[in-house]
Write a protein that holds these residues in place. Structure first.
Motif, short mmCIF file in Angstrom:
data_model
loop_
_atom_site.label_atom_id
_atom_site.label_comp_id
_atom_site.label_asym_id
_atom_site.label_seq_id
_atom_site.Cartn_x
_atom_site.Cartn_y
_atom_site.Cartn_z
N GLU A 168 0.79 -1.23 0.00
CA GLU A 168 0.00 0.00 0.00
C GLU A 168 0.83 1.28 0.00
OE1 GLU A 168 -2.43 -0.63 3.40
OE2 GLU A 168 -3.96 -1.75 2.29
N ASN A 169 2.00 1.26 0.63
CA ASN A 169 2.80 2.48 0.73
C ASN A 169 3.99 2.50 -0.22
OD1 ASN A 169 1.24 3.62 2.89
ND2 ASN A 169 2.17 2.10 4.25
N ILE A 170 3.96 1.61 -1.21
CA ILE A 170 5.04 1.55 -2.20
C ILE A 170 4.53 2.09 -3.54
CG2 ILE A 170 6.67 0.04 -3.43
CD1 ILE A 170 6.39 -1.93 -1.08
N THR A 171 5.29 2.97 -4.13
CA THR A 171 4.89 3.55 -5.41
C THR A 171 4.81 2.47 -6.49
OG1 THR A 171 5.91 5.66 -4.87
CG2 THR A 171 5.50 5.22 -7.21
N LEU A 222 -0.92 0.40 -15.32
CA LEU A 222 -1.06 0.14 -16.75
C LEU A 222 -2.29 -0.74 -16.93
CD1 LEU A 222 0.24 0.47 -19.57
CD2 LEU A 222 1.53 -1.60 -19.12
N GLY A 223 -3.39 -0.13 -17.37
CA GLY A 223 -4.64 -0.89 -17.49
C GLY A 223 -5.07 -1.44 -16.14
N ARG A 224 -5.21 -2.75 -16.05
CA ARG A 224 -5.61 -3.39 -14.80
C ARG A 224 -4.41 -3.86 -13.99
NH1 ARG A 224 -11.00 -6.93 -16.28
NH2 ARG A 224 -11.93 -5.41 -17.69
N LEU A 225 -3.24 -3.40 -14.36
CA LEU A 225 -2.02 -3.84 -13.70
C LEU A 225 -1.46 -2.76 -12.78
CD1 LEU A 225 -0.11 -5.39 -16.73
CD2 LEU A 225 -1.91 -6.41 -15.35
N TYR A 226 -0.91 -3.21 -11.65
CA TYR A 226 -0.12 -2.36 -10.77
C TYR A 226 1.29 -2.92 -10.81
CZ TYR A 226 -4.75 -1.03 -9.03
OH TYR A 226 -6.05 -0.59 -8.94
N ILE A 227 2.23 -2.14 -11.29
CA ILE A 227 3.58 -2.64 -11.53
C ILE A 227 4.55 -2.06 -10.50
CG2 ILE A 227 5.46 -2.81 -13.21
CD1 ILE A 227 3.35 -2.56 -15.40
N PHE A 228 5.19 -2.95 -9.74
CA PHE A 228 6.17 -2.55 -8.74
C PHE A 228 7.55 -2.99 -9.20
CE2 PHE A 228 2.12 -3.10 -6.67
CZ PHE A 228 2.05 -2.08 -5.73
N ILE A 254 -8.05 -1.79 -7.09
CA ILE A 254 -7.62 -1.97 -5.70
C ILE A 254 -7.38 -0.57 -5.13
CG2 ILE A 254 -5.94 -3.03 -4.15
CD1 ILE A 254 -5.33 -5.07 -6.34
N LYS A 255 -8.34 -0.08 -4.40
CA LYS A 255 -8.30 1.32 -3.95
C LYS A 255 -7.06 1.63 -3.10
CE LYS A 255 -13.28 2.10 -4.14
NZ LYS A 255 -14.51 2.45 -3.38
N SER A 256 -6.62 0.67 -2.30
CA SER A 256 -5.48 0.92 -1.42
C SER A 256 -4.17 1.09 -2.21
CB SER A 256 -5.33 -0.20 -0.40
OG SER A 256 -5.13 -1.45 -1.05
N LEU A 257 -4.13 0.59 -3.45
CA LEU A 257 -2.92 0.75 -4.27
C LEU A 257 -3.00 1.99 -5.17
CD1 LEU A 257 -2.17 -2.93 -5.44
CD2 LEU A 257 -1.33 -1.72 -3.42
N GLU A 258 -4.21 2.50 -5.35
CA GLU A 258 -4.40 3.63 -6.25
C GLU A 258 -3.70 4.90 -5.76
OE1 GLU A 258 -6.26 4.07 -9.26
OE2 GLU A 258 -6.15 1.89 -9.31
N LYS A 259 -3.64 5.09 -4.45
CA LYS A 259 -3.08 6.34 -3.91
C LYS A 259 -1.60 6.50 -4.21
CE LYS A 259 -2.43 4.33 0.71
NZ LYS A 259 -2.79 4.45 2.15
N LYS A 260 -0.90 5.39 -4.45
CA LYS A 260 0.53 5.45 -4.76
C LYS A 260 0.81 5.12 -6.23
CE LYS A 260 2.99 6.33 -0.96
NZ LYS A 260 4.13 7.28 -0.90
N SER A 261 -0.24 5.15 -7.05
CA SER A 261 -0.07 4.81 -8.46
C SER A 261 0.30 6.03 -9.29
CB SER A 261 -1.39 4.23 -9.03
OG SER A 261 -1.63 2.96 -8.51
N LYS A 262 1.12 5.80 -10.29
CA LYS A 262 1.41 6.84 -11.27
C LYS A 262 1.41 6.19 -12.65
CE LYS A 262 6.46 6.45 -11.02
NZ LYS A 262 7.73 7.18 -10.82
N LYS A 263 1.18 7.00 -13.65
CA LYS A 263 1.13 6.47 -15.01
C LYS A 263 2.51 5.98 -15.43
CE LYS A 263 -0.50 7.54 -19.66
NZ LYS A 263 -1.07 8.57 -20.55
N ILE A 264 2.55 4.79 -16.01
CA ILE A 264 3.83 4.20 -16.39
C ILE A 264 4.47 4.95 -17.56
CG2 ILE A 264 2.86 2.53 -18.03
CD1 ILE A 264 4.94 0.50 -16.96
N ASN A 265 5.77 5.09 -17.49
CA ASN A 265 6.54 5.66 -18.60
C ASN A 265 7.02 4.48 -19.46
OD1 ASN A 265 8.66 6.61 -20.27
ND2 ASN A 265 9.05 8.31 -18.87
N LEU A 266 6.28 4.19 -20.53
CA LEU A 266 6.57 3.01 -21.33
C LEU A 266 7.96 3.04 -21.96
CD1 LEU A 266 3.19 2.27 -23.11
CD2 LEU A 266 4.30 0.93 -21.33
N LYS A 267 8.37 4.22 -22.38
CA LYS A 267 9.67 4.34 -23.02
C LYS A 267 10.79 3.93 -22.08
CE LYS A 267 12.53 7.55 -25.68
NZ LYS A 267 12.66 8.94 -26.19
#
Length: 254
Positions: free
Chosen positions: A149-152, A156-162, A179-192
């Motif tokens: 929950e506290n890890i950025t 990407l779509g339905r994925l949370y990538i750590f 997963i609401k608890s993971l959303e707060k630390k989510s950021k859009k992935i930089n695909l490049k």
């Protein structure tokens, strides 16, 4: 691919599929069991005893797919190269639904072979490790959200990538629902940057997600496994794996 290049017509394609055990044709009447049957027109037989007719592909791998043997092999060939279903449909001039049906024949068998699972949960994670030029891919059924929950993470779509957790270079959480608890630390992935860091491994499936092509858990696992085999042993080997899987009549649970 060397094997596919040698198969030039439907006759050769049918012979190849029968030789490797993918196509199994019965040499008796499916209605009365009489072994005295004869050809009446292309791909159809008639029984000398009960006089009934049937397609020679009844009860074979082609029973629900109206496609010629050569096109069937070419579709498997393109799937083994990691091409998108729509592109295969357009390139080979076959319907999208036909390509989808053939992929469906492989879907759960391939997932079971690579990940060793019969049934996929609604929420799970995939761990990926990179060792020199090798890749380790692991399906992890037990998911402990509290520790994440506290890890950025990168979304990407339905994925949370750590990255760099639990001993994995890449730790992917998939969930059918947010997963609401993971959303707060989510950021859009930089695909490049992600592709550069991970040796292009996620390029294949990340593009599919962005185009809305990975819509469920089975498609995700199939695409990950597909990318994994292509990266580690090549598309020709994946073609052979697919053919081997098609020999099985085993039913995989929903």
């Amino acid at each position: 691919m060397i094997i596919v290049d040698k198969i030039k017509d439907d006759k050769k394609a049918e012979e190849f599929l029968m030789e490797i055990g993918v196509l199994k044709l019965k040499k008796e009447c499916p209605y009365c069991g009489c072994k005295e049957i004869y050809s009446i027109r292309r791909n159809h037989f008639k029984c000398k005893s009960c006089r009934r007719e049937w397609s020679k592909y009844n009860e074979s791998i082609f029973k629900d797919i109206r496609i010629k043997p050569l096109k069937f092999i070419k579709i498997i060939h393109e799937l083994a190269k990691g091409k998108m279903l729509k592109r295969i449909s357009e390139d080979l001039k076959v319907s999208y639904n036909t390509v989808l049906k053939i992929r469906k024949l492989l879907l759960k068998r391939f997932i079971k072979k690579i990940f060793g699972i019969d049934k996929v949960k609604e929420k799970f994670s995939i761990g990926i490790r990179f060792k020199n030029n090798d890749i380790e891919l692991k399906y992890i059924e037990e998911l402990y959200i509290e520790g994440l929950e506290n890890i950025t993470n990168e979304k990407l779509g339905r994925l949370y990538i750590f990255k760099n957790i639990h001993g994995y270079d890449l730790y992917i959480v998939f969930s059918e629902k947010v997963i609401k608890s993971l959303e707060k630390k989510s950021k859009k992935i930089n695909l490049k940057e992600a592709r550069k860091e991970l040796h292009n491994y996620i390029k294949h499936f990340s593009e599919k997600i962005l185009r809305g092509k990975i819509s469920n858990k089975h498609t995700l696992l199939f695409t990950l496994a597909q990318s994994y085999v292509i990266q580690t042993s090549g598309s020709e080997n994946l073609f052979l794996i697919f053919m081997e899987l098609l020999k099985s009549n085993e039913e995989i649970p929903e």
